[in-house]
Design a protein around this motif. Structure first.
Motif, PDB file in Angstrom:
ATOM      1  N   ILE A 174       1.197  -1.259   0.178  1.00  0.00           N
ATOM      2  CA  ILE A 174      -0.387  -0.328  -0.065  1.00  0.00           C
ATOM      3  C   ILE A 174       0.895   1.150   0.149  1.00  0.00           C
ATOM      4  CG2 ILE A 174      -1.479   1.538   1.699  1.00  0.00           C
ATOM      5  CD1 ILE A 174      -2.576  -1.404   2.262  1.00  0.00           C
ATOM      6  N   GLY A 175       1.960   1.298   0.797  1.00  0.00           N
ATOM      7  CA  GLY A 175       3.043   2.487   1.095  1.00  0.00           C
ATOM      8  C   GLY A 175       3.582   2.578  -0.552  1.00  0.00           C
ATOM      9  N   GLY A 176       3.628   1.630  -0.930  1.00  0.00           N
ATOM     10  CA  GLY A 176       4.575   1.693  -2.505  1.00  0.00           C
ATOM     11  C   GLY A 176       5.912   1.227  -1.937  1.00  0.00           C
ATOM     12  N   ASN A 180      11.437   4.310  -1.498  1.00  0.00           N
ATOM     13  CA  ASN A 180      10.277   4.986  -1.234  1.00  0.00           C
ATOM     14  C   ASN A 180       9.370   5.623  -0.117  1.00  0.00           C
ATOM     15  OD1 ASN A 180      10.714   5.821  -4.700  1.00  0.00           O
ATOM     16  ND2 ASN A 180       9.231   4.530  -5.090  1.00  0.00           N
ATOM     17  N   MET A 181       9.523   4.301   0.415  1.00  0.00           N
ATOM     18  CA  MET A 181       8.921   4.708   1.604  1.00  0.00           C
ATOM     19  C   MET A 181       9.148   5.410   2.403  1.00  0.00           C
ATOM     20  SD  MET A 181       6.316   3.162   2.952  1.00  0.00           S
ATOM     21  CE  MET A 181       5.619   2.617   4.812  1.00  0.00           C
ATOM     22  N   GLY A 182      10.684   5.468   2.564  1.00  0.00           N
ATOM     23  CA  GLY A 182      11.423   6.890   3.781  1.00  0.00           C
ATOM     24  C   GLY A 182      11.233   8.309   3.417  1.00  0.00           C
ATOM     25  N   LEU A 183      11.198   8.507   2.060  1.00  0.00           N
ATOM     26  CA  LEU A 183      11.009   9.735   1.360  1.00  0.00           C
ATOM     27  C   LEU A 183       9.745  10.195   1.323  1.00  0.00           C
ATOM     28  CD1 LEU A 183      12.051  11.552  -0.527  1.00  0.00           C
ATOM     29  CD2 LEU A 183      12.047  10.556  -2.496  1.00  0.00           C
ATOM     30  N   ASN A 228       9.507  11.321   5.104  1.00  0.00           N
ATOM     31  CA  ASN A 228       9.590  12.085   5.358  1.00  0.00           C
ATOM     32  C   ASN A 228       8.931  13.675   4.706  1.00  0.00           C
ATOM     33  OD1 ASN A 228      12.544  11.618   6.881  1.00  0.00           O
ATOM     34  ND2 ASN A 228      13.888  11.570   5.227  1.00  0.00           N
ATOM     35  N   VAL A 229       8.790  13.771   3.596  1.00  0.00           N
ATOM     36  CA  VAL A 229       8.011  14.567   3.119  1.00  0.00           C
ATOM     37  C   VAL A 229       6.606  15.125   3.552  1.00  0.00           C
ATOM     38  CG1 VAL A 229       6.574  15.809   0.716  1.00  0.00           C
ATOM     39  CG2 VAL A 229       8.786  14.614   0.325  1.00  0.00           C
ATOM     40  N   ARG A 230       6.290  14.296   4.177  1.00  0.00           N
ATOM     41  CA  ARG A 230       4.952  14.215   4.709  1.00  0.00           C
ATOM     42  C   ARG A 230       5.293  15.059   6.538  1.00  0.00           C
ATOM     43  NH1 ARG A 230       3.311   8.579   5.246  1.00  0.00           N
ATOM     44  NH2 ARG A 230       3.174   8.554   3.231  1.00  0.00           N
ATOM     45  N   ARG A 250       8.251  16.540   7.089  1.00  0.00           N
ATOM     46  CA  ARG A 250       8.727  17.586   7.059  1.00  0.00           C
ATOM     47  C   ARG A 250       8.788  18.305   5.630  1.00  0.00           C
ATOM     48  NH1 ARG A 250      11.819  14.678  10.474  1.00  0.00           N
ATOM     49  NH2 ARG A 250      13.257  13.778   9.105  1.00  0.00           N
ATOM     50  N   PRO A 251       7.444  18.939   5.244  1.00  0.00           N
ATOM     51  CA  PRO A 251       7.221  19.359   3.486  1.00  0.00           C
ATOM     52  C   PRO A 251       8.048  20.759   3.624  1.00  0.00           C
ATOM     53  CG  PRO A 251       5.178  19.924   5.221  1.00  0.00           C
ATOM     54  CD  PRO A 251       5.770  19.085   5.801  1.00  0.00           C
ATOM     55  N   PHE A 252       8.273  21.457   4.625  1.00  0.00           N
ATOM     56  CA  PHE A 252       8.621  22.852   4.558  1.00  0.00           C
ATOM     57  C   PHE A 252      10.771  23.292   4.390  1.00  0.00           C
ATOM     58  CE2 PHE A 252      11.583  26.543   6.614  1.00  0.00           C
ATOM     59  CZ  PHE A 252      10.710  27.716   5.081  1.00  0.00           C
ATOM     60  N   LEU A 253      11.175  22.005   4.671  1.00  0.00           N
ATOM     61  CA  LEU A 253      12.701  21.764   4.709  1.00  0.00           C
ATOM     62  C   LEU A 253      13.119  20.574   3.674  1.00  0.00           C
ATOM     63  CD1 LEU A 253      13.617  19.807   8.198  1.00  0.00           C
ATOM     64  CD2 LEU A 253      14.106  22.387   6.815  1.00  0.00           C
ATOM     65  N   LEU A 254      12.009  20.067   2.778  1.00  0.00           N
ATOM     66  CA  LEU A 254      11.592  19.929   1.489  1.00  0.00           C
ATOM     67  C   LEU A 254      11.480  20.435   0.801  1.00  0.00           C
ATOM     68  CD1 LEU A 254      11.040  15.783   2.338  1.00  0.00           C
ATOM     69  CD2 LEU A 254      13.643  17.025   1.972  1.00  0.00           C
ATOM     70  N   PHE A 255      10.481  21.299   0.007  1.00  0.00           N
ATOM     71  CA  PHE A 255       9.641  21.536  -0.647  1.00  0.00           C
ATOM     72  C   PHE A 255      10.293  23.857   0.036  1.00  0.00           C
ATOM     73  CE2 PHE A 255       7.279  18.422  -0.680  1.00  0.00           C
ATOM     74  CZ  PHE A 255       7.703  17.793  -2.101  1.00  0.00           C
ATOM     75  N   GLY A 256       9.841  24.767   0.944  1.00  0.00           N
ATOM     76  CA  GLY A 256       9.993  25.077   1.362  1.00  0.00           C
ATOM     77  C   GLY A 256      11.298  26.113   0.824  1.00  0.00           C
ATOM     78  N   LEU A 257      12.076  25.154   2.017  1.00  0.00           N
ATOM     79  CA  LEU A 257      13.939  25.353   2.345  1.00  0.00           C
ATOM     80  C   LEU A 257      14.436  26.029   0.324  1.00  0.00           C
ATOM     81  CD1 LEU A 257      14.937  27.180   4.275  1.00  0.00           C
ATOM     82  CD2 LEU A 257      16.016  24.960   4.782  1.00  0.00           C
ATOM     83  N   PRO A 258      14.216  25.006  -0.388  1.00  0.00           N
ATOM     84  CA  PRO A 258      14.807  25.239  -1.120  1.00  0.00           C
ATOM     85  C   PRO A 258      14.290  26.589  -2.309  1.00  0.00           C
ATOM     86  CG  PRO A 258      14.662  22.780  -1.223  1.00  0.00           C
ATOM     87  CD  PRO A 258      13.797  23.791  -0.110  1.00  0.00           C
TER      88      PRO A 258
END
Length: 148
Positions: free
Chosen positions: A12-14, A18-21, A24-26, A28-36
């Protein structure tokens, strides 16, 4: 034959890396998308400021504004710069007081496509000429108002 091939597992989770990524996205989304994104915007701002400064320095070194005296000096002629006050006093110091009155008023021809609206008096005359009276009996003229 189809039984001899290994089957892919469906989770179900892939699963896998991919499961770890996705975890992490769920979390800390700011660290992975907002900060860059903010880092790219700030870095781009500094880069554009540097490019703009370089462009302004290049243009200022290429084009210099010359004063009127410098332009006259480049011509090689010793001309005097124009001063409106000196010209005024020069004209008023003429031998005759009629020196400024030596001119003729000449009308300027207007282009043929220029519309000139009629004056208020002309407009009233045009309207009177084109209108037909409703009452055939002549009416008395109203008294004219004298304005000071």
């Amino acid at each position: 034959m189809s039984d001899s091939l290994p089957r892919a597992r469906r989770t179900i989770g892939g699963g896998g890396a991919n499961m770890g990524l996705s975890k992490n996205v769920r979390q800390r989304p700011f660290l992975l998308f907002g900060l860059p994104l903010i880092g790219i915007l700030v870095g781009g701002s500094f880069a554009l400021a540097h490019l703009t400064e370089t462009k302004v320095e290049y243009n200022s070194s290429r084009v210099q504004k010359l004063s009127q005296e410098q332009r006259l000096a480049l011509d090689g002629k010793k001309r005097k710069s124009f001063d409106i006050r000196e010209e005024y006093f020069r004209l008023h110091s003429g031998s005759s007081p009629d020196a400024l009155d030596d001119w003729d008023m000449v009308p300027v021809q207007k282009p043929p496509d220029t519309f000139v609206p009629p004056s208020p008096g002309e407009l009233e005359d045009l309207l009177r000429a084109q209108s037909t009276p409703l009452d055939p009996t002549p009416k008395q003229k109203p008294k004219e108002i004298v304005r000071w």
